[in-house]
Write a protein that holds these residues in place. Structure first.
Motif, mmCIF file in Angstrom:
data_model
loop_
_atom_site.group_PDB
_atom_site.id
_atom_site.type_symbol
_atom_site.label_atom_id
_atom_site.label_comp_id
_atom_site.label_asym_id
_atom_site.label_seq_id
_atom_site.Cartn_x
_atom_site.Cartn_y
_atom_site.Cartn_z
ATOM 1 N N GLN A 292 -22.130 -4.325 -24.617
ATOM 2 C CA GLN A 292 -21.207 -4.046 -23.635
ATOM 3 C C GLN A 292 -19.934 -4.993 -23.943
ATOM 4 O OE1 GLN A 292 -23.257 -5.754 -20.100
ATOM 5 N NE2 GLN A 292 -24.537 -4.165 -19.949
ATOM 6 N N GLY A 293 -19.032 -4.795 -23.349
ATOM 7 C CA GLY A 293 -17.742 -5.690 -23.442
ATOM 8 C C GLY A 293 -17.231 -6.118 -22.068
ATOM 9 N N TYR A 294 -16.186 -7.051 -21.963
ATOM 10 C CA TYR A 294 -15.932 -7.513 -20.837
ATOM 11 C C TYR A 294 -14.448 -7.585 -20.786
ATOM 12 C CZ TYR A 294 -21.019 -8.191 -20.831
ATOM 13 O OH TYR A 294 -22.397 -7.983 -20.994
ATOM 14 N N LEU A 295 -13.442 -7.288 -20.199
ATOM 15 C CA LEU A 295 -12.220 -7.329 -19.932
ATOM 16 C C LEU A 295 -11.958 -8.221 -18.584
ATOM 17 C CD1 LEU A 295 -11.001 -3.922 -20.669
ATOM 18 C CD2 LEU A 295 -10.416 -6.148 -22.192
ATOM 19 N N ASN A 296 -11.249 -9.078 -18.625
ATOM 20 C CA ASN A 296 -10.721 -9.904 -17.389
ATOM 21 C C ASN A 296 -9.881 -9.086 -16.504
ATOM 22 O OD1 ASN A 296 -8.590 -10.382 -18.634
ATOM 23 N ND2 ASN A 296 -8.469 -12.656 -18.397
ATOM 24 N N GLN A 297 -9.273 -9.054 -15.337
ATOM 25 C CA GLN A 297 -8.456 -8.186 -14.694
ATOM 26 C C GLN A 297 -7.294 -8.261 -15.412
ATOM 27 O OE1 GLN A 297 -9.018 -6.640 -11.794
ATOM 28 N NE2 GLN A 297 -7.144 -5.531 -12.569
ATOM 29 N N ALA A 298 -6.973 -9.278 -16.223
ATOM 30 C CA ALA A 298 -5.434 -9.348 -16.825
ATOM 31 C C ALA A 298 -5.486 -8.522 -18.051
ATOM 32 C CB ALA A 298 -4.931 -10.972 -17.156
ATOM 33 N N GLY A 299 -6.887 -8.399 -18.548
ATOM 34 C CA GLY A 299 -6.930 -7.393 -19.782
ATOM 35 C C GLY A 299 -6.988 -6.001 -19.245
ATOM 36 N N LEU A 300 -7.549 -5.466 -18.317
ATOM 37 C CA LEU A 300 -7.390 -4.430 -17.703
ATOM 38 C C LEU A 300 -6.339 -3.854 -17.353
ATOM 39 C CD1 LEU A 300 -10.428 -4.467 -15.060
ATOM 40 C CD2 LEU A 300 -10.418 -3.127 -17.096
ATOM 41 N N ASP A 301 -5.456 -4.657 -16.760
ATOM 42 C CA ASP A 301 -4.008 -4.470 -16.517
ATOM 43 C C ASP A 301 -3.108 -4.248 -17.725
ATOM 44 O OD1 ASP A 301 -4.824 -4.814 -13.912
ATOM 45 O OD2 ASP A 301 -3.674 -6.868 -13.619
ATOM 46 N N ALA A 302 -3.306 -5.098 -18.967
ATOM 47 C CA ALA A 302 -2.717 -5.227 -20.043
ATOM 48 C C ALA A 302 -2.704 -3.738 -20.730
ATOM 49 C CB ALA A 302 -2.696 -6.517 -20.922
ATOM 50 N N LEU A 303 -3.986 -3.180 -20.826
ATOM 51 C CA LEU A 303 -4.290 -2.046 -21.208
ATOM 52 C C LEU A 303 -4.111 -0.799 -20.694
ATOM 53 C CD1 LEU A 303 -7.703 -2.911 -23.266
ATOM 54 C CD2 LEU A 303 -5.220 -3.012 -24.280
ATOM 55 N N GLY A 304 -3.585 -1.035 -19.195
ATOM 56 C CA GLY A 304 -3.482 0.017 -18.252
ATOM 57 C C GLY A 304 -4.766 0.909 -18.009
ATOM 58 N N ILE A 305 -5.850 0.127 -17.796
ATOM 59 C CA ILE A 305 -7.107 0.878 -17.473
ATOM 60 C C ILE A 305 -7.256 0.577 -16.116
ATOM 61 C CG2 ILE A 305 -9.453 0.682 -17.933
ATOM 62 C CD1 ILE A 305 -9.456 -0.459 -20.691
ATOM 63 N N ASP A 306 -7.643 1.910 -15.325
ATOM 64 C CA ASP A 306 -7.518 1.780 -13.853
ATOM 65 C C ASP A 306 -8.961 2.658 -13.563
ATOM 66 O OD1 ASP A 306 -6.836 4.506 -13.871
ATOM 67 O OD2 ASP A 306 -4.917 3.910 -13.362
ATOM 68 N N GLU A 307 -9.076 2.826 -12.417
ATOM 69 C CA GLU A 307 -10.381 3.773 -11.888
ATOM 70 C C GLU A 307 -10.231 5.066 -12.197
ATOM 71 O OE1 GLU A 307 -10.158 0.103 -9.601
ATOM 72 O OE2 GLU A 307 -8.540 1.739 -9.960
ATOM 73 N N ASN A 308 -9.029 5.798 -12.726
ATOM 74 C CA ASN A 308 -9.027 7.100 -13.368
ATOM 75 C C ASN A 308 -9.065 7.159 -14.596
ATOM 76 O OD1 ASN A 308 -8.570 8.083 -10.549
ATOM 77 N ND2 ASN A 308 -6.349 7.123 -10.669
ATOM 78 N N THR A 309 -9.268 5.968 -15.311
ATOM 79 C CA THR A 309 -9.411 6.175 -16.808
ATOM 80 C C THR A 309 -10.595 6.768 -17.256
ATOM 81 O OG1 THR A 309 -7.912 4.125 -16.962
ATOM 82 C CG2 THR A 309 -8.997 4.782 -19.102
ATOM 83 N N LYS A 310 -10.648 7.679 -18.319
ATOM 84 C CA LYS A 310 -11.639 8.384 -18.483
ATOM 85 C C LYS A 310 -12.325 7.723 -19.746
ATOM 86 C CE LYS A 310 -13.443 12.859 -20.103
ATOM 87 N NZ LYS A 310 -14.412 12.993 -19.134
#
Length: 600
Positions: A173-191
């Motif tokens: 497993q890996g864990y991204l904080n919210q700032a990390g999700l935002d920086a990588l552009g990962i959202d609910e639609n990311t496959k």
């Protein structure tokens, strides 16, 4: 009579002329006295002193005997009763990749409490500049913490705030904080890649948890997307990391390549250190293909442009030699070691694995290249052996005449150990169970864990076995918790895994970490013991490995590490002998503030 006297005079004169030469040949460059020297020869000799000349051991014996080999220019070291062992050799350690990333990473290796682990993230977030990340890339287990649990995502976000953060746990497993999700552009639609998941909560929103199920590509990709250090910073990190290994008494390591780590581009830091003649460790490396589906072409190109070499033949001081192919040979044949997910079944899940693997193994055999192959599960090993036996038959026994081995082999079966032995293969085992053993038991049960892997049976059958960690991601690079696991069968959380029958004596475990590992790089005739003529690679320990309580084995370090007869690290009473190390860069590097392995 006159003729006899003349002959006698001539003989005396010849002896006198030869005496300086003889004395010079016996004068050591270095002697260490007043030690408990574990020679680790077949008789397991323990003696008091050792003499070194031209990078090799010339004698071991009593302090009085060895002192007689000292001359005016000899470096004489009084060990003050400390234990001296052959240098440790990790037969499966991702050294070049570890050095490349070392200065960028917060290491949780050895951290005793989750509270402290989160404090480290908070402190590092406060000094991390804009455009960089806080990152913890493996080497830990939640069971090492007093709290015996993982952090929550709320705790991660609270500790790191608006600084992008990525924490890797094993290859599970890996864990991204919210700032990390935002920086990588990962959202609910990311496959997510196949057999993986961006976890969502009951509300349909991302939690920040990345799940390998069991494919770790989702985890590799996030590591690869993080901002790199500069080339100078990575070269500095390589020096810092290799010094860190020296602090544990490691004098050799065999690099198993790694995903996201291309040859030769990403090996520059180590190559520059080797070319400068300042390599503080002997390093052999295997080449790991990066292009899924194009592995054969990669290996073919490598074989055209690179030659196999051994430390015993060239670059003795540098210790940077190409050894062969692996640990992955074909990505389609990879059985990921994720005990939080069901095991992959090659014949069911990977339709091309057999032809892919056979083609590449045959390429190695035809070109005289050794190889090693990642295989966690017994079912995988059995299937791969079918392929190896076919290749061996088709090449009139040529495969069995080359050095080859399985890596990991946690659930290998005795019937397949017999097949490995028949093909003159070996096994490199690592301390992955020390970091993931609790999860293994949860999925496969206590009974199966008792012989995962069946190390004692391998040794009893005469199969060559090397020991290691698989650091820096799925386990810590510190060899002493790995030795503790071999001896006690316990995880870093002190959960009992191995049966008493599968636990090793301290001498057996040390043998696997020295002479056993030397077999993996075809160097068992030149290193792994302190017998006369062997490489002068050794460590003087902080305490007596052979007599201290078992639990204290985890806390051992080296106070003096010697490679090729040269001091590469010194501490405590030997600190003045330690070669100078450059300051850690960049200034915000976690290594500058926390160091590497954590003792508190």
């Amino acid at each position: 009579m006159k003729k006899f006297v003349s002959l006698l005079v001539m003989a005396v004169l010849l002896m006198a002329c030869n005496e300086p030469t003889k004395k010079a040949s016996e004068t050591a460059d270095m002697v260490v006295t007043n030690a408990k020297v574990a020679v680790m020869d077949p008789d397991r000799t323990i003696t008091e002193a050792i003499a070194i000349k031209d990078g090799k051991v010339i004698a071991t014996g009593t302090t009085e005997e060895i002192k007689a080999l000292a001359g005016d220019s000899t470096k004489v070291i009084d060990a003050k009763g400390r234990t001296l062992i052959p240098g440790l050799n990790d037969s499966h350690l991702h050294l070049t990749r570890g050095g490349r990333f070392f200065n960028a990473e917060v290491r949780w290796d050895g951290v005793k409490t989750l509270k402290r682990a989160l404090e480290m993230l908070k402190e590092q977030a406060a000094r991390t500049p804009e455009g960089q990340w806080v990152r913890v890339i493996g080497g830990w287990s939640p069971f090492q913490f007093e709290e015996k649990r993982l952090f929550t995502m709320e705790e991660l976000n609270e500790a790191t705030g608006d600084v992008p953060t990525y924490v890797l746990f094993l290859y599970s497993q890996g864990y991204l904080n919210q700032a990390g999700l935002d920086a990588l552009g990962i959202d609910e639609n990311t496959k997510a890649p196949t057999d993986s998941e961006f976890q969502k909560g009951p509300d349909g929103k991302l939690t920040g948890v990345l799940i390998a199920d069991p494919n770790p590509t989702i985890l590799y990709a996030r590591i690869g997307s993080l901002p790199p250090l500069t080339q100078l910073e990575m070269e500095n990190g390589t020096r810092q990391f290799y010094r860190e290994l020296n602090t544990f008494g490691i004098t050799s390591g065999i690099d198993a390549g790694g995903g996201g780590h291309k040859f030769p581009r990403d090996y520059v830091g180590t190559k520059k250190l080797a070319d400068s003649g300042k390599m503080p460790i002997r390093l052999s490396y295997y080449l790991f293909p990066q292009n899924k589906g194009a592995e054969y072409a990669e290996f073919k190109a490598w074989m055209l442009n690179n030659k196999i070499g051994h430390n015993g033949e060239i670059h003795l001081k540098h210790g940077y030699e190409l050894e062969g192919g692996g640990e992955f040979l074909a990505w389609s044949a990879g059985d990921f070691e994720n005990f939080l997910a069901p095991q992959p079944l090659l014949d069911r899940d990977r339709p091309t694995w057999r032809e892919d693997l056979k083609q590449i193994v045959r390429l190695h055999v035809d070109n005289g290249w050794p190889f090693r192959v990642h295989a966690t599960y017994g079912e995988t090993i059995s299937l791969m052996l079918d392929v190896f036996e076919e290749v061996n038959k088709e090449t009139n026994g040529k495969l069995a005449s080359k050095r080859w081995l399985f890596d990991h082999a946690e659930t290998v079966q005795v019937k397949d150990l017999e097949r490995i032995k028949a093909l003159n293969g070996g096994v490199a085992i690592q301390a992955r169970m020390a970091y993931a053993g609790e999860y293994f038991v949860e999925r496969y049960g206590v009974e199966k864990a008792k012989e995962a892997p069946p190390i004692k049976k391998m040794m009893e059958m005469g199969i060559p076995v090397g020991a290691g960690t698989d650091g820096t991601r799925v386990a810590s690079y510190n060899p002493w918790p790995a030795l503790y696991w071999l001896i006690t069968g316990k995880t870093v959380g002190d959960f009992q895994l191995a049966s008493e029958e599968n636990q090793l004596t301290r001498e057996e475990a040390l043998h696997l970490y020295t002479k056993g590992s030397a077999w993996v790089s075809n160097e068992e005739t030149v290193k792994g013991t302190l017998e006369d003529g062997m490489f002068a690679d050794f460590a003087i320990l902080s305490d007596d490995y052979f007599t201290i309580p078992e639990k204290q084995i985890n806390d051992l370090t080296s106070v003096l590490t010697v490679v090729d007869g040269d001091v590469v690290y010194g501490a405590e009473e030997f600190v003045d002998m330690s070669p100078e190390l450059p300051e850690v860069i960049p200034d915000w590097s976690p290594v500058k503030y926390f160091g590497g392995y954590q003792w508190n």
